[in-house]
Motif scaffolding. Structure first.
Motif, PDB file in Angstrom:
ATOM      1  N   TYR A 127       6.134   0.604  -3.888  1.00 11.86           N
ATOM      2  CA  TYR A 127       5.858   1.933  -3.333  1.00 11.86           C
ATOM      3  C   TYR A 127       4.472   2.391  -3.792  1.00 11.86           C
ATOM      4  CZ  TYR A 127      10.732   2.870  -1.838  1.00 11.86           C
ATOM      5  OH  TYR A 127      11.947   2.847  -1.207  1.00 11.86           O
ATOM      6  N   ILE A 128       4.175   2.154  -5.073  1.00 14.16           N
ATOM      7  CA  ILE A 128       2.874   2.541  -5.624  1.00 14.16           C
ATOM      8  C   ILE A 128       1.763   1.709  -4.997  1.00 14.16           C
ATOM      9  CG2 ILE A 128       1.487   2.646  -7.735  1.00 14.16           C
ATOM     10  CD1 ILE A 128       4.192   3.057  -9.245  1.00 14.16           C
ATOM     11  N   VAL A 129       1.997   0.400  -4.910  1.00 11.49           N
ATOM     12  CA  VAL A 129       1.014  -0.503  -4.296  1.00 11.49           C
ATOM     13  C   VAL A 129       0.678  -0.062  -2.875  1.00 11.49           C
ATOM     14  CG1 VAL A 129       0.757  -2.833  -3.336  1.00 11.49           C
ATOM     15  CG2 VAL A 129       1.526  -2.541  -5.694  1.00 11.49           C
ATOM     16  N   LEU A 130       1.691   0.370  -2.129  1.00  8.46           N
ATOM     17  CA  LEU A 130       1.506   0.739  -0.725  1.00  8.46           C
ATOM     18  C   LEU A 130       0.940   2.145  -0.531  1.00  8.46           C
ATOM     19  CD1 LEU A 130       4.785  -0.861   0.673  1.00  8.46           C
ATOM     20  CD2 LEU A 130       2.453  -1.686   1.025  1.00  8.46           C
ATOM     21  N   LEU A 344      -1.300  -8.657   2.200  1.00  6.97           N
ATOM     22  CA  LEU A 344      -0.695  -9.205   0.992  1.00  6.97           C
ATOM     23  C   LEU A 344      -1.720  -9.406  -0.123  1.00  6.97           C
ATOM     24  CD1 LEU A 344       1.913 -11.761   2.385  1.00  6.97           C
ATOM     25  CD2 LEU A 344       2.318  -9.494   1.432  1.00  6.97           C
ATOM     26  N   GLU A 345      -2.945  -9.730   0.224  1.00  2.33           N
ATOM     27  CA  GLU A 345      -4.002  -9.833  -0.793  1.00  2.33           C
ATOM     28  C   GLU A 345      -4.153  -8.500  -1.514  1.00  2.33           C
ATOM     29  OE1 GLU A 345      -7.492 -11.128   1.246  1.00  2.33           O
ATOM     30  OE2 GLU A 345      -7.057 -13.269   0.997  1.00  2.33           O
ATOM     31  N   ASP A 346      -4.129  -7.426  -0.738  1.00  2.00           N
ATOM     32  CA  ASP A 346      -4.249  -6.089  -1.322  1.00  2.00           C
ATOM     33  C   ASP A 346      -3.028  -5.774  -2.183  1.00  2.00           C
ATOM     34  OD1 ASP A 346      -5.656  -3.470  -1.437  1.00  2.00           O
ATOM     35  OD2 ASP A 346      -3.867  -2.748  -0.417  1.00  2.00           O
ATOM     36  N   VAL A 347      -1.839  -6.123  -1.691  1.00  2.25           N
ATOM     37  CA  VAL A 347      -0.599  -5.884  -2.436  1.00  2.25           C
ATOM     38  C   VAL A 347      -0.615  -6.634  -3.763  1.00  2.25           C
ATOM     39  CG1 VAL A 347       1.889  -6.391  -2.454  1.00  2.25           C
ATOM     40  CG2 VAL A 347       0.844  -5.322  -0.445  1.00  2.25           C
ATOM     41  N   HIS A 348      -0.985  -7.896  -3.718  1.00  2.00           N
ATOM     42  CA  HIS A 348      -0.966  -8.718  -4.924  1.00  2.00           C
ATOM     43  C   HIS A 348      -2.016  -8.263  -5.933  1.00  2.00           C
ATOM     44  CE1 HIS A 348       0.904 -12.203  -2.367  1.00  2.00           C
ATOM     45  NE2 HIS A 348       1.749 -11.218  -2.602  1.00  2.00           N
ATOM     46  N   THR A 349      -3.166  -7.838  -5.441  1.00  2.00           N
ATOM     47  CA  THR A 349      -4.236  -7.375  -6.328  1.00  2.00           C
ATOM     48  C   THR A 349      -3.813  -6.146  -7.124  1.00  2.00           C
ATOM     49  OG1 THR A 349      -5.958  -8.236  -4.852  1.00  2.00           O
ATOM     50  CG2 THR A 349      -6.616  -6.519  -6.408  1.00  2.00           C
ATOM     51  N   LYS A 350      -3.065  -5.262  -6.480  1.00  2.00           N
ATOM     52  CA  LYS A 350      -2.687  -3.994  -7.108  1.00  2.00           C
ATOM     53  C   LYS A 350      -1.374  -4.077  -7.886  1.00  2.00           C
ATOM     54  CE  LYS A 350      -4.911  -1.216  -3.476  1.00  2.00           C
ATOM     55  NZ  LYS A 350      -4.661  -0.282  -2.343  1.00  2.00           N
ATOM     56  N   HIS A 351      -0.681  -5.209  -7.798  1.00  2.00           N
ATOM     57  CA  HIS A 351       0.687  -5.291  -8.299  1.00  2.00           C
ATOM     58  C   HIS A 351       0.819  -5.000  -9.793  1.00  2.00           C
ATOM     59  CE1 HIS A 351       4.328  -7.327  -9.837  1.00  2.00           C
ATOM     60  NE2 HIS A 351       4.873  -6.899  -8.720  1.00  2.00           N
ATOM     61  N   ASP A 352       0.035  -5.656 -10.629  1.00  2.00           N
ATOM     62  CA  ASP A 352       0.209  -5.549 -12.079  1.00  2.00           C
ATOM     63  C   ASP A 352      -0.028  -4.121 -12.574  1.00  2.00           C
ATOM     64  OD1 ASP A 352       0.845  -8.196 -12.135  1.00  2.00           O
ATOM     65  OD2 ASP A 352      -1.083  -8.873 -12.915  1.00  2.00           O
TER      66      ASP A 352
END
Length: 362
Positions: A127-130, A344-352
């Motif tokens: 939710y935060i990533v998005l 997904l690149e954006d999602v994965h970058t922001k995940h941690d």
């Protein structure tokens, strides 16, 4: 009978006729900046939405309520809820998110510890990533099991509900465990508790859901009316969105990896799923050129409509090219894969970073 824990609604017209859900499109002219889900008919139905358009028009207080039963991985179909929460947050709404850990235990046997971990790792992090802002004061996240206001309200509400009524709404029978029978009252309390004096008192509340959750909405509106004298509750409003078709043509499901793109999928795995997905293509290239594709039965086109193409004109162009036979399925899949890869690149970058924030919320 609609089963909120397992039904797959397909006939939306029959649903709206049978249960009195009104068309959402009737409200579009009264919304200043409707979201793409609204414009494109993905949000297709509503109950009592005028209360929300009035609040938007008058810039008055209202709340948005949603919940999650953490029972599996978050897939791209769940992104619809986040997109709606973001839109309402941008309009100034208070946001309430319930983690239905008590429901998860009663309906699926998932422990409180596992439910909490799933909710934070799979849902709240994404939710935060998005783009949902969880740092503002009017964002409220809680576990059902740890919210005494919700549990106390559910107990009080239960005084005006009989087993006969619960059976007629949900189809419960003599084999249904008592905890499961009780969980709809928790759902009702989730929806109504933003109107308690502690949270600012009575106000319009909007609940964006899939049509399988309508039994909860009907029960909540009934109980809001019954307890109006005691609490001053305003009957909550609701919108209903269409379900995404799974990549295999069946229902998209967290428990069936081939049907869904998970937000934790690697780009390689996600694009592989896109390449093997069911489309609305014809049996031969010749037929495709002559007849065009059947876009309304294509899981790839749905990906574009729901999530990957924000520009309405661009989407219209893709649709027309498919219908005319100019665009073949391979080209459309390549387009979807490229857009999905960027997302997904954006999602994965922001995940941690998002996960670190999520872990501070509970």
């Amino acid at each position: 009978m609609i089963d909120p824990w397992g039904s797959s609604i397909i006939d939306y017209e029959k649903l709206t006729e049978q249960f009195g859900i009104k068309a959402f499109s009737d409200n579009l002219d009264n919304i200043k900046n409707p979201s793409k889900l609204m414009r494109r008919g993905i949000i297709f139905g509503q109950r009592d939405y005028k209360k929300i358009t009035d609040a938007l028009k008058n810039n008055s207080e209202f709340a948005t309520m949603t919940g999650m039963m953490p029972s599996g991985k978050m897939h791209i179909g769940h992104k619809m809820v986040v997109d709606q929460l973001k839109w309402y947050q941008q309009q100034g709404s208070d946001i309430y998110v319930s983690i239905a850990d008590m429901e998860a235990y009663a309906a699926r046997g998932i422990s409180k510890e596992k439910a909490r971990k799933l909710a934070l790792d799979e849902y709240i992090t994404n939710y935060i990533v998005l783009g949902l802002d969880v740092t503002v004061d009017n964002f409220h996240l809680y576990l059902q099991s740890e919210n005494d206001d919700v549990k106390d309200l559910a107990y009080t509400l239960g005084s005006k509900v009989t087993f006969s009524q619960m059976r007629s709404i949900y189809g419960f029978d003599n084999s249904t465990n008592i905890s499961h029978i009780y969980t709809p009252l928790l759902q009702v309390a989730d929806i109504l508790h933003p109107q308690l004096e502690k949270y600012g008192g009575p106000k319009p509340v909007i609940v964006p859901v899939g049509p399988d959750q309508d039994p909860h909405i009907r029960l909540t509106r009934d109980l809001a009316s019954r307890f109006n004298d005691e609490y001053g509750f305003i009957e909550p409003s609701a919108t209903f969105h269409r379900f995404m078709t799974g990549l295999t043509g069946d229902k998209m499901s967290s428990s069936k990896p081939k049907t869904a793109i998970y937000l934790t999928d690697s780009i390689k795995d996600a694009t592989k799923k896109v390449k093997s997905a069911k489309t609305g293509g014809r049996e031969s290239l010749k037929e495709q050129k002559e007849l065009g594709g059947d876009v309304d039965k294509c899981s790839i086109y749905e990906l574009l409509v729901y999530h990957l193409v924000d520009d309405d004109n661009k989407l219209k162009e893709i649709r027309q090219r498919c219908l005319s036979g100019e665009m073949v399925c391979g080209e459309c899949k390549a387009c979807a894969s490229e857009l999905l890869e960027k997302m997904l690149e954006d999602v994965h970058t922001k995940h941690d970073e998002a996960k670190e924030i999520a872990e501070t919320l509970l």
